[in-house]
Write an enzyme that holds these catalytic residues in place. Structure first.
Site, short mmCIF file in Angstrom:
data_model
loop_
_atom_site.label_atom_id
_atom_site.label_comp_id
_atom_site.label_asym_id
_atom_site.label_seq_id
_atom_site.Cartn_x
_atom_site.Cartn_y
_atom_site.Cartn_z
N GLY A 195 -30.39 6.72 -11.59
CA GLY A 195 -29.61 7.37 -10.53
C GLY A 195 -30.52 7.55 -9.33
O GLY A 195 -31.44 8.34 -9.37
N HIS A 196 -30.32 6.73 -8.32
CA HIS A 196 -31.17 6.80 -7.13
C HIS A 196 -30.41 7.45 -5.97
O HIS A 196 -29.37 6.95 -5.57
CB HIS A 196 -31.62 5.38 -6.72
CG HIS A 196 -32.53 4.76 -7.74
ND1 HIS A 196 -32.88 3.43 -7.74
CD2 HIS A 196 -33.17 5.29 -8.80
CE1 HIS A 196 -33.69 3.19 -8.75
NE2 HIS A 196 -33.87 4.30 -9.41
#
Ligand code: IMP
Length: 510
Positions: A55-56
């Site tokens: 999850g960026h």
């Protein structure tokens, strides 16, 4: 041949998204040969490992984005190409939803996005069978854990399943397992509807058989777990049709990206690789078995047509975090530390982007960081989230700790007890396993440094947040950075002072 890699040097969630976004728009920072102070965008940004377990978060002038599969460069109009490499496992439904959100935020069409997105035909497809299996593996681990503790006559329910590895539940491990077992479905299979249909039915049937005759066969599996697992496994026809439909939708983006990257590299395009997760979650080098299923270090980025990188940037947070189970030697769990961990979690909102789970918090472990530097050929690093310490009251003496080694009390020789190196199971267990077990693991060795927070609003005291020059940082923040730099042995080139792209200091390297 300018290629650059960004990897996580801790346990993931180091803030790589922000750093990749910054470098994607400012690649000149990594290449003195460009001899310009103007910002130059990378030509290509590549995502090379993991799947939608990542999850960026990145916040650029066009909006805030939370990406799980798409490479960061996709939301930067100046980056021409975004690539998903052969080592990635792709949940096409997630990718579809993610592209939709990006389209809405950027106000662009799907055609626009797909014109710059290229997906390796060798990448693996994640389907519902993997998600079910990920869940059932965790159920079985919970059963094993209870049996190991001597519990009898129990049923494992939904609330028990975090006793396993604590995976993200996105089917990542089972998908990589199928890839290694040669049962996997690849993107290239979608080119031929008939072939895909027959491969999919085999893969799906295999999961049904595993579910009914193996996973659900243990008497400790509760009814609610059975129901949930059966629900997770999609309906054969609906899922097959949906995958074929998505295959058609993205067909123009499926490519031999390895060749494409090789050629681009020869043409001296600027290619930025974006690692997912962090090196201490690496399948080989992480704290096995509490790891993810891919290589999260440089090895995971080197399988997409390019093996030499001008720069390898290791990203680390000013403290450590970890989601899920497994060792976090410097975890803040005792006395005052626990209270600081709580404060950091709230101020920094340390909850997983993918699962929303609270992250465990630890002091910065410099020995763990040095291990990442050594094993990945990290050339310089980026420190993130130092601004969080602006708002934390670390008690009257304002002391923060950094881990500088480990005390291995069980080791026989005095001189071996204190180690600067990250402890490897092999180093610790070999001599005398029984003695190790009885005397319990390793203890971190700390050094204390002075903090500078909390900085009251309007006090005029220097803080880290939003600074654009190293001179403007609080003196103690500079000392913290200097200590980290000296211990890990490579320069800190980038200091992130806030979530926005411009909240960044570039340090001149002598
Ligand atoms: P999996 O990758 O879903 O199999 O999960 C294995 C372990 O890696 C779990 O402890 C997860 O919490 C952790 N993990 C996986 N991806 C990430 C990430 O992007 N950031 C932090 N932890 C992760």
């Amino acid at each position: 041949m300018p290629a650059y890699a960004v990897i996580g040097a801790q346990w993931g969630d180091e803030g790589k998204g922000k750093i990749v976004d910054y470098l994607g728009d400012n690649i000149q920072v990594l290449n003195p040969e460009l001899k310009t102070k103007k910002s130059v965008a990378a030509d290509i940004v590549v995502r090379a490992n993991g799947g939608n377990n990542a999850g960026h978060t990145l916040w650029n002038p066009l909006g805030e984005f939370r990406l799980h599969l798409a490479p960061g460069g996709i939301v930067n109009p100046r980056v021409q190409i975004a690539v998903i490499g052969p080592g990635v496992v792709i949940d096409l439904n997630t990718l579809d939803a993610e592209l939709k959100t990006i389209m809405d935020t950027l106000g662009v069409s799907l055609e626009d996005l797909l014109a710059k997105l290229f997906i390796s035909t060798k990448a693996q497809i994640v389907f519902s069978g993997h998600i079910m299996e990920d869940f059932m593996h965790e159920v079985h681990r919970a059963i094993d854990a209870k049996q190991f503790r001597g519990e009898k006559d129990f049923k494992v329910g939904l609330s028990d399943i975090q006793q396993g590895i604590g995976t993200t539940g996105r089917g990542i491990g089972p998908s990589y397992a199928d890839k290694s077992g040669r049962f996997g479905l690849r993107i290239e299979d979608l080119f031929d509807q008939k072939k895909f249909t027959s491969k999919f039915i085999l893969a799906w049937n295999r999961k049904v058989r595993l579910l009914e005759s193996f996973y659900l066969s243990r008497k400790e599996v509760s009814e609610e777990v059975k129901q949930e697992a059966r629900k997770m496994l999609g309906k054969y026809v609906t899922e097959k049709d949906r995958l074929l439909e998505l295959g058609e939708k993205f067909r123009g983006s499926f490519r031999n990206v390895e060749r494409m990257l090789y050629e681009a590299n020869r043409e001296s395009k600027h290619i930025l690789f974006e690692g997912a997760q962090g090196f201490h979650l690496d399948i080989d080098h992480g704290t096995y078995p509490y790891v993810t299923s891919s290589n999260c270090g440089i090895a995971g980025l080197s399988n997409a047509g390019i093996t030499r990188f001008n720069e390898v940037i290791g990203v680390f947070k000013a403290y450590c975090t970890r989601v899920g189970s497994g060792d976090l030697t410097t975890e803040m769990i005792d006395d005052d530390d626990a209270q600081y961990a709580k404060l950091i979690r709230e101020v920094a909102h340390e909850y997983g982007v993918t699962t929303g789970r609270p992250r465990r918090i630890g002091w910065l472990d410099l020995a763990a960081l040095r291990h990442s530097v050594i094993l990945n050929g990290i050339t310089s690093s980026a420190i993130t989230r130092l601004d969080i310490f602006d708002d934390i009251d670390f008690g009257p003496k304002k002391l923060v700790k950094v881990g500088v080694g480990y005390n291995c009390a069980h080791l026989a020789e005095e001189r071996e007890r204190q180690q600067k190196n990250f402890p490897q199971v092999s180093d610790l267990y070999c001599d005398d396993f029984d003695h190790y077990r009885q005397n319990g693991g390793v203890e971190p060795v700390y050094e204390e440094l002075k903090s500078w927070g909390p900085v009251p609003v309007g006090s005029g005291h220097a803080k880290v947040h939003g600074q654009r020059s190293i001179r403007d940082l609080p003196q103690r923040a500079r000392e913290y950075i200097a200590r980290a730099e000296k211990f890990q042995g490579v320069p800190i080139r980038i200091i992130s002072t806030g979530p926005k792209r411009d909240d960044t200091i570039i340090v001149a390297i002598k």
